[in-house]
Each structure stands twice: as C-alpha cells, then as structure tokens.
Design an enzyme around this catalytic site. Structure first.
Site, short mmCIF file in Angstrom:
data_model
loop_
_atom_site.label_atom_id
_atom_site.label_comp_id
_atom_site.label_asym_id
_atom_site.label_seq_id
_atom_site.Cartn_x
_atom_site.Cartn_y
_atom_site.Cartn_z
N PRO A 4 0.80 -1.22 0.00
CA PRO A 4 0.00 0.00 0.00
C PRO A 4 0.83 1.28 0.00
O PRO A 4 1.94 1.33 0.53
CB PRO A 4 -0.81 -0.10 1.29
CG PRO A 4 -0.16 -1.12 2.12
CD PRO A 4 0.70 -1.97 1.24
N LYS A 36 -1.52 -6.11 6.88
CA LYS A 36 -0.24 -6.43 6.24
C LYS A 36 0.92 -5.86 7.02
O LYS A 36 0.78 -4.98 7.86
CB LYS A 36 -0.23 -5.87 4.81
CG LYS A 36 -1.22 -6.55 3.90
CD LYS A 36 -0.91 -8.03 3.79
CE LYS A 36 -2.00 -8.79 3.08
NZ LYS A 36 -1.72 -10.21 3.00
#
Length: 116
Positions: A4, A36
């Site tokens: 991201p 994550k």
C-alpha cells in the site's frame, strides 16, 4: 502482499517536528487496516499545499490509498479510519476530506527492479 501507498495532501501547515509522528502513525493505520506488514507500506505527506474545497480555503485534505488487491468491500471502513485519523491528527473535519481508493494492477506496480 498489498504494497500500500498512502498520499496525504493538505492545505494545513504541519510543523517539522510533527511530520515524523504523523507519517509513522499513518503507516501503522494502513498496515493494520489492510492486515499487512508495515515493511511494505509507503506514506507521503504534502502539507501547506494551496487547496480549495467547497469554495473555501479552510482546512482540507485529499488522500489517495493505492494498493494491490485492495479489498474494495472494506473501503467504507478504510474511509472511516483515515478520516478519523486526519481529524485527530490535523484537526480537519471529516466532511472536508476526500479519499481516492485505487486498486492497482500488479503488472503496473514496480518494486525492486521488477513488477508484481
């Protein structure tokens, strides 16, 4: 892995001593929201940017959350978390924040000299 990237653009002036903690907190929020590792999260801040929203230059922000395999069904939750973070961190009301969610194609996302 989602890899991201969160971009925060705002017309608010962020003091240099606040930048590091703002970026660190944003990175943790994104990693936790997506489930994550923070090792792959990138966050950028563009403060004190000339911006106008709803006809005024009152405090505002535009965020872009881009990720591989972004779980689009969860964007309402991401919006709530990110708007609350911006409100708490920069005193920008939630109704003065826009967020663009981008589900990036793996072949168009590069890292370490290759693509995913």
């Amino acid at each position: 892995m989602h890899n991201p990237y969160l971009q925060i653009q705002t017309n608010v002036d962020v003091a240099p001593e606040q930048e590091a903690s703002l970026l660190a907190n944003a990175s943790q929020i994104v990693a936790k929201a997506l489930g994550k590792s923070e090792n792959y999260v990138m966050v950028a801040l563009q403060a004190n940017t000339p911006m106008l929203f709803a006809g005024t230059d009152q405090a505002t922000a535009f965020l872009v959350l881009k990720s591989l395999r972004l779980p689009t069904a969860r964007t309402p939750d991401f919006s709530q978390k990110l708007c609350s973070f911006i409100e708490d961190s920069l005193n920008i009301p939630k109704n003065r924040v826009y967020i663009e969610f981008v589900n990036a194609d793996a072949s168009l996302w590069g890292w370490d000299g290759r693509t995913f």
